[in-house]
Scaffold this active site. Structure first.
Site, mmCIF file in Angstrom:
data_model
loop_
_atom_site.group_PDB
_atom_site.id
_atom_site.type_symbol
_atom_site.label_atom_id
_atom_site.label_comp_id
_atom_site.label_asym_id
_atom_site.label_seq_id
_atom_site.Cartn_x
_atom_site.Cartn_y
_atom_site.Cartn_z
ATOM 1 N N HIS A 5 -13.085 -5.760 13.399
ATOM 2 C CA HIS A 5 -11.684 -5.826 12.966
ATOM 3 C C HIS A 5 -10.659 -5.665 14.078
ATOM 4 C CE1 HIS A 5 -14.331 -4.375 9.729
ATOM 5 N NE2 HIS A 5 -13.719 -5.320 9.045
ATOM 6 N N GLY A 21 1.331 2.049 7.689
ATOM 7 C CA GLY A 21 0.489 1.200 6.848
ATOM 8 C C GLY A 21 0.710 -0.277 7.132
ATOM 9 N N ARG A 44 -6.827 -10.470 11.569
ATOM 10 C CA ARG A 44 -6.321 -10.280 10.196
ATOM 11 C C ARG A 44 -4.836 -9.910 10.141
ATOM 12 N NH1 ARG A 44 -10.116 -8.963 5.740
ATOM 13 N NH2 ARG A 44 -12.116 -9.690 6.475
ATOM 14 N N ARG A 88 -0.947 9.168 11.494
ATOM 15 C CA ARG A 88 -0.424 8.265 10.470
ATOM 16 C C ARG A 88 1.061 8.553 10.298
ATOM 17 N NH1 ARG A 88 0.236 5.705 5.807
ATOM 18 N NH2 ARG A 88 0.856 6.919 3.979
ATOM 19 N N ILE A 89 1.861 7.487 10.265
ATOM 20 C CA ILE A 89 3.296 7.639 9.984
ATOM 21 C C ILE A 89 3.576 6.755 8.771
ATOM 22 C CG2 ILE A 89 4.239 8.375 12.210
ATOM 23 C CD1 ILE A 89 4.551 5.507 13.004
ATOM 24 N N SER A 91 4.769 6.545 4.245
ATOM 25 C CA SER A 91 5.709 6.956 3.209
ATOM 26 C C SER A 91 4.924 7.645 2.106
ATOM 27 C CB SER A 91 6.451 5.745 2.654
ATOM 28 O OG SER A 91 5.534 4.854 2.068
ATOM 29 N N MET A 182 -1.822 7.409 0.353
ATOM 30 C CA MET A 182 -3.122 6.844 0.030
ATOM 31 C C MET A 182 -4.110 6.766 1.207
ATOM 32 S SD MET A 182 -1.804 3.884 -2.614
ATOM 33 C CE MET A 182 -3.257 3.974 -3.646
ATOM 34 N N GLU A 183 -3.864 7.493 2.293
ATOM 35 C CA GLU A 183 -4.668 7.277 3.495
ATOM 36 C C GLU A 183 -5.170 8.515 4.236
ATOM 37 O OE1 GLU A 183 -1.633 5.729 3.059
ATOM 38 O OE2 GLU A 183 -2.328 3.715 2.565
ATOM 39 N N SER A 205 9.679 8.271 0.228
ATOM 40 C CA SER A 205 10.277 6.969 -0.099
ATOM 41 C C SER A 205 10.642 6.856 -1.575
ATOM 42 C CB SER A 205 9.323 5.842 0.272
ATOM 43 O OG SER A 205 8.126 5.972 -0.467
HETATM 44 N N1 HPA Z 1 1.915 6.680 -4.697
HETATM 45 C C1 HPA Z 1 1.052 6.448 -3.706
HETATM 46 N N2 HPA Z 1 1.429 6.169 -2.467
HETATM 47 C C2 HPA Z 1 2.737 6.128 -2.215
HETATM 48 C C3 HPA Z 1 3.686 6.370 -3.197
HETATM 49 C C4 HPA Z 1 3.237 6.668 -4.508
HETATM 50 O O1 HPA Z 1 4.035 6.902 -5.432
HETATM 51 N N3 HPA Z 1 4.903 6.239 -2.627
HETATM 52 C C5 HPA Z 1 4.708 5.931 -1.337
HETATM 53 N N4 HPA Z 1 3.399 5.873 -1.069
#
Ligand code: HPA
Length: 235
Positions: A5, A21, A44, A88-89, A91, A182-183, A205
Site C-alpha cells: 500500500h 483520515g 490508492r 493521528r490528527i 475529528s 474510528m481509528e 467536529s
Molecule cells: N462518529 C464516529 N467518528 C466520528 C464522528 C462520529 O460521530 N464524528 C467525527 N468522527
C-alpha cells in the site's frame, strides 16, 4: 522499497508521521504548513508528503477511515519504513455537553469494541494507552502555544451509523469517554506490537449530545490549533 500500500523510499519518510483520515487533508497540511515538500506515496490516492516545519522534518499521510484502514497504513509505516512516531490528527463527535465544536482533545487511551487487536496479536485489553512520551511532549507544546487540551479516553468505534445512537451515549457515560472516532485503538495497538510510539489529537467536529455540527469546508480548514501542536513534533 514497496509494500502493498506504500511505494516510497525509507529515506523519503520522516521519523514522525502525522495522519489525518483524509488524504486531501494531508495535501492541505503539506501545502499550507510545510516547506520543500516532496510527495512519497500515491498508491490508492492515499497521499503522503514529507517537508519541513520551521526547518524541521516531518511527514503527513492519510490513514483512511476506520481501524482496518489505519491498521494497514500505520503497520507498514512502523514495520517497513522505520517510522518511530505516528500522531493521528482527526475529528471526533463529542459525547459530553461540556465539549464545544473545535475543542481539541488529546487521547490518553482508546477504548474499542473492535476485535482488531485480538485478531492481530491476541491482545485482550479493550482499552489501550497512547504513548506517554508523545503525550507529555504534546501537553507541553500545547501549554507553550496556549491551546487548551481536553485529555481523556476516546471511543474508537467501528460503526458510524448506529440504529440506536443512545446506546453509545449511555456507554460513554459509564466508561467516561470524551468523544468518538474510528481509528486510535488500532493505531495504539500497532505501536505496541512494533515497539513504536503513537498518539492521537482530535478536534470536535460534531456533538452527539447537542447535535451541533460543522460543514465539510469548515472541517477541512478549522483544525489549525490541533495541527500547530502536532507539527511542533517535527525534528
Ligand atoms: N462518529 C464516529 N467518528 C466520528 C464522528 C462520529 O460521530 N464524528 C467525527 N468522527
Amino acid at each position: 522499497m514497496s509494500t502493498p500500500h506504500i511505494k516510497a523510499e525509507k529515506k523519503d519518510i520522516a521519523k514522525t508521521v502525522l495522519m489525518p483520515g483524509d488524504p486531501l487533508r494531508a495535501k492541505y497540511i503539506a501545502d499550507t504548513f510545510l516547506d520543500n515538500v516532496t510527495q512519497f506515496n500515491e498508491v490508492r490516492n492515499m497521499f503522503g508528503y514529507t517537508g519541513y516545519y520551521n526547518g524541521r522534518k516531518i511527514s503527513v499521510m492519510g490513514s483512511g477511515m476506520g481501524q482496518p484502514s489505519i491498521g494497514i497504513y500505520s503497520y507498514e509505516l512502523f514495520k517497513f519504513f522505520d517510522v518511530e512516531n505516528i500522531v493521528r490528527i482527526g475529528s471526533c463527535g463529542a459525547y459530553s455537553k461540556d465539549l464545544k465544536l473545535y475543542d481539541t482533545i488529546l487521547a490518553s487511551e482508546a477504548f474499542s469494541e473492535s476485535t482488531y487487536a485480538y485478531v492481530q496479536n491476541k491482545e485482550k485489553r479493550d482499552t489501550l494507552p497512547a504513548s506517554r512520551d508523545l503525550n507529555n511532549k504534546l501537553v507541553s507544546i500545547a501549554k507553550d502555544l496556549d491551546i487548551p487540551l481536553n485529555i481523556g479516553i476516546v471511543h474508537s468505534s467501528d460503526v458510524f451509523y448506529r440504529e440506536n445512537p443512545d446506546d453509545a451515549i449511555k456507554q460513554a457515560k459509564e466508561k467516561d469517554l470524551l468523544g468518538v472516532e474510528m481509528e486510535s485503538y488500532a493505531l495504539f495497538h500497532n505501536a505496541n506490537v512494533t515497539d513504536k510510539k503513537a498518539a492521537c489529537l482530535l478536534t470536535v467536529s460534531d456533538s452527539l449530545v447537542t447535535s451541533e455540527s460543522t460543514t465539510p469546508e469548515e472541517r477541512q480548514t478549522a483544525f489549525t490549533n490541533m495541527m500547530k501542536i502536532a507539527l511542533e513534533l517535527a525534528e
